[in-house]
Design an enzyme around this catalytic site. Structure first.
Site, short mmCIF file in Angstrom:
data_model
loop_
_atom_site.label_atom_id
_atom_site.label_comp_id
_atom_site.label_asym_id
_atom_site.label_seq_id
_atom_site.Cartn_x
_atom_site.Cartn_y
_atom_site.Cartn_z
N GLU A 1 0.85 -1.20 0.00
CA GLU A 1 0.00 0.00 0.00
C GLU A 1 0.88 1.24 0.00
O GLU A 1 2.06 1.17 0.35
CB GLU A 1 -0.92 -0.01 1.23
CG GLU A 1 -2.06 -0.99 1.09
CD GLU A 1 -3.04 -0.93 2.25
OE1 GLU A 1 -2.67 -0.41 3.32
OE2 GLU A 1 -4.16 -1.40 2.08
N HIS B 1 -9.88 10.85 3.11
CA HIS B 1 -9.75 10.04 1.90
C HIS B 1 -10.20 10.92 0.74
O HIS B 1 -11.21 11.61 0.86
CB HIS B 1 -10.66 8.80 2.03
CG HIS B 1 -10.39 7.77 0.98
ND1 HIS B 1 -10.82 7.91 -0.30
CD2 HIS B 1 -9.72 6.60 1.03
CE1 HIS B 1 -10.42 6.87 -1.01
NE2 HIS B 1 -9.75 6.06 -0.22
N ARG C 1 -2.34 10.74 -1.67
CA ARG C 1 -3.69 10.96 -1.15
C ARG C 1 -3.95 12.40 -0.66
O ARG C 1 -4.93 13.02 -1.02
CB ARG C 1 -3.82 10.02 0.03
CG ARG C 1 -5.19 9.62 0.38
CD ARG C 1 -5.07 8.74 1.61
NE ARG C 1 -5.43 7.38 1.27
CZ ARG C 1 -5.83 6.48 2.16
NH1 ARG C 1 -5.89 6.78 3.42
NH2 ARG C 1 -6.16 5.27 1.78
N HIS D 1 -11.49 10.18 7.24
CA HIS D 1 -11.26 8.73 7.17
C HIS D 1 -10.67 8.14 8.45
O HIS D 1 -10.97 7.02 8.80
CB HIS D 1 -10.33 8.46 5.98
CG HIS D 1 -10.18 7.03 5.64
ND1 HIS D 1 -11.25 6.19 5.44
CD2 HIS D 1 -9.06 6.26 5.45
CE1 HIS D 1 -10.80 4.97 5.13
NE2 HIS D 1 -9.49 4.99 5.15
N ARG E 1 -1.35 8.92 9.62
CA ARG E 1 -1.32 7.46 9.80
C ARG E 1 -0.82 6.78 8.53
O ARG E 1 -1.29 7.07 7.43
CB ARG E 1 -2.73 6.96 10.11
CG ARG E 1 -2.88 5.47 10.00
CD ARG E 1 -4.34 5.07 10.02
NE ARG E 1 -5.01 5.36 8.77
CZ ARG E 1 -5.80 4.51 8.13
NH1 ARG E 1 -6.02 3.32 8.61
NH2 ARG E 1 -6.40 4.85 7.01
#
Ligand SMILES: Cc1cc2nc3c(=O)[nH]c(=O)nc-3n(C[C@H](O)[C@H](O)[C@H](O)COP(=O)(O)OP(=O)(O)OC[C@H]3O[C@@H](n4cnc5c(N)ncnc54)[C@H](O)[C@@H]3O)c2cc1C
Length: 527
Positions: free
Chosen positions: A113, A237, A284, A345, A380
């Site tokens: 990821e 997100h 992101r 998120h 995170r």
């Protein structure tokens, strides 16, 4: 009145892990405010990060976590969690979590990821959280020492102030909770209490978090005298479906990975290259900020994510769930664009805990998304959050068991007093306040901040807080009122944290302080 050795508030990954580790020798009660599987754990898609690939190392996982966290992480905590990860995964597998196996059949299948320098995510297809929740719940149900109590909404922690003989010790002895089945408020006592109530995503209009993520644990701990830290670091997100009824349907980043383009809904202009040379494939946070900027500049409700230029068969095969779900809502993604907004998120901040999950209040522990443990820092790293639940759930349990003799039996507690309140004839106030908070948090305390917008939000939250507290004093509690009271508290903590950070770091980006300070410091709010 109920009594347990240990009371766990929350039945997600953190709460059930703590309960299972305590139950060998202690009677444990686990409460949830709705059904047991209504937390974020059940919704996790990707998986859990751990060093399991040949060539990977703890140092690399630590380093990736620190880079994501923009240097605000606590190194000792990161090292601890990362080193505990492989054993935590092995225990989940023993409990029956059917992690996918790799093609050779000799190990877990690992995905990679964003932000991870190696393949390290174990998963159960794209429904990892569901599989974990099922396994933990089954183990907890089968355990004779665990009592699972759904539909029990925690209102406030019980401390010495609630004892029949008033004390100011600050010690936590359990809680008051609203039983949805009987409509009564119960007192539940325990020698130790573990907060595992998840995040506070629902402070925002758009959030991928479940309905119950109203930051109850953070607000309760704050009222009980615990420090709260780093609440300004909210992860967003980039692409959540914009729909007035379905407010939390995620459109996976893989849609952009497979060629989906972000366009202005009125002009059709593909705007991502204006913001970053990597366009739709930028990280992101950059994509979320670009969308936010388009929306704010032109007063839009949403932007478009368009994959309709790809072959219909390709789209249906690669995104079957999204295709079906949106078709049901009248959007054929093989022919038309998807209206999207960024959505809250993950809550990086929370109740401050040490490496054993201890909070500032004696007898109160916390684990999972409700905490600020030092693992995530200012952002995170993907798939580190479930891991944090398993490691801290177990650490808290171990500490409770090792220090059982130092924890005190609860004293006699005064029952909940409803003698001065009446039933509300103005339920509309709750809906109005709830909507107002979530809207101004979205508009003024969202992805890109300014001091002026934060001050506007502060002004509004001060007014609402007065109104809600007044309402709370006069009317009987209901689950909606309990959540609203917590939402106001948590929104205030987020705004105050954001106002006090005079730099941009990780997830906190403000136009008034665009640079990052040389020194990385936690925001710590003291009650
Ligand atoms: C859509 C989505 C996808 C995600 N994907 C991933 C992923 O792939 N990998 C990863 O690591 N993380 C992922 N996350 C994050 C991760 O799922 C959460 O951080 C984690 O599950 C939190 O677990 P928890 O045990 O702390 O809380 P939760 O699982 O949220 O559980 C909270 C519990 O507390 C209870 N509770 C709350 N308030 C009260 C109250 N007042 N009274 C009584 N009970 C209460 C709830 O009923 C619930 O049982 C994802 C999150 C979302 C929303």
């Amino acid at each position: 009145m109920r009594a347990f050795d240990v009371l766990v508030i929350g039945s997600g990954a953190a709460g059930l892990t703590a309960a299972l580790n305590l139950a060998q020798t202690k009677k444990v009660g686990v409460i949830a405010k709705g059904q047991l599987d209504e937390g974020a754990t059940n919704w996790a898609q990707g998986g859990v990060a751990a060093v399991l690939e040949e060539g990977d190392s703890f140092d690399a996982h630590v380093n990736d976590t620190m880079i994501a966290g923009a240097g605000l992480n606590k190194l000792s905590v990161v090292e601890h969690v990362v080193s505990e990860a492989p054993a935590a995964i092995a225990r989940l597998a023993e409990l029956g979590v059917p992690f996918n196996i790799d093609d050779d059949g000799d190990g877990w299948h690992l995905t990679r990821e964003g932000g991870h320098s190696h393949r390290r995510i174990v998963h159960v297809a794209d429904a990892t959280g569901w599989a974990i929740q099922q396994a933990l719940e089954k183990a907890a149900r089968d355990h004779p020492n665990i009592t699972l109590v759904p539909d029990m909404v925690a209102i406030d922690l019980v401390t010495g102030r609630h004892a029949a003989e008033f004390t100011t010790s600050g010690e936590v002895h359990g809680l008051y909770a609203f039983n949805r089945k009987t409509g009564e408020v119960e007192t539940i006592t325990a020698r130790a209490t573990v907060l595992a109530t998840g995040g506070a995503g629902r402070t925002y209009l758009y959030s991928t978090a479940p309905r119950g993520a109203t930051g109850d644990g953070i607000a309760m701990a704050w009222r009980a005298g615990c420090r709260i830290s780093n609440m300004e670091f909210m992860q967003f997100h980039p692409t959540c479906l914009y729909n007035l009824e379905v407010k939390n349907f995620l459109i996976t980043e893989a849609v952009r990975g497979e060629g989906g383009l972000l366009r202005h809904p009125e002009t059709g202009h593909g705007f991502m290259p204006d913001y970053d040379e990597r366009a739709e494939l930028a990280p992101r946070d950059i994509v979320a900020r670009a969308i936010d900027s388009e929306i704010k500049r032109d007063g839009l409700d949403y932007v478009h994510l368009d994959i309709s230029h790809r072959e219909p068969e390709f789209v249906k095969v690669h995104f079957p769930n999204i295709y079906e779900k949106l078709l049901g809502l009248g959007i054929d993604i093989t022919k038309e664009p998807i209206p999207v907004v960024p959505a809250q998120h993950y809550t990086c901040g929370g109740v401050m805990v040490d490496i054993d999950g201890r909070t500032d209040a004696p007898g109160l522990y916390a684990a999972g998304e409700v905490t600020q443990s030092g693992l995530h820092g200012a952002n995170r790293l993907a798939s580190n959050s479930l891991l944090e639940c398993f490691v801290f759930g177990e650490c808290a349990a171990r500490h409770i068991l090792a220090h059982w003799g130092e924890l005190h039996d609860p004293p006699a507690i005064r029952p909940w007093d409803e003698s001065r309140v009446t039933d509300s004839d103005e339920e509309v106030v709750i809906q109005q306040c709830w909507g107002e908070i979530r809207r101004f948090m979205w508009n003024f305390v969202g992805i890109v901040r300014t001091t002026k917008r934060l001050e506007r939000a502060k002004h509004r939250i001060d007014l609402l807080r007065q109104e809600v507290n007044d309402y709370y004093k006069h009317f009987t509690v209901t689950p909606d009122l309990i959540e609203l009271r917590n939402l106001v508290e948590v929104a205030d903590l987020i705004i105050r944290s954001a106002l006090s950070r005079h730099e941009s770091r990780g997830l906190h980006f403000t136009l008034d302080y665009p640079d990052t300070s040389p020194e990385a410091l936690d925001t710590v709010l003291v009650p």
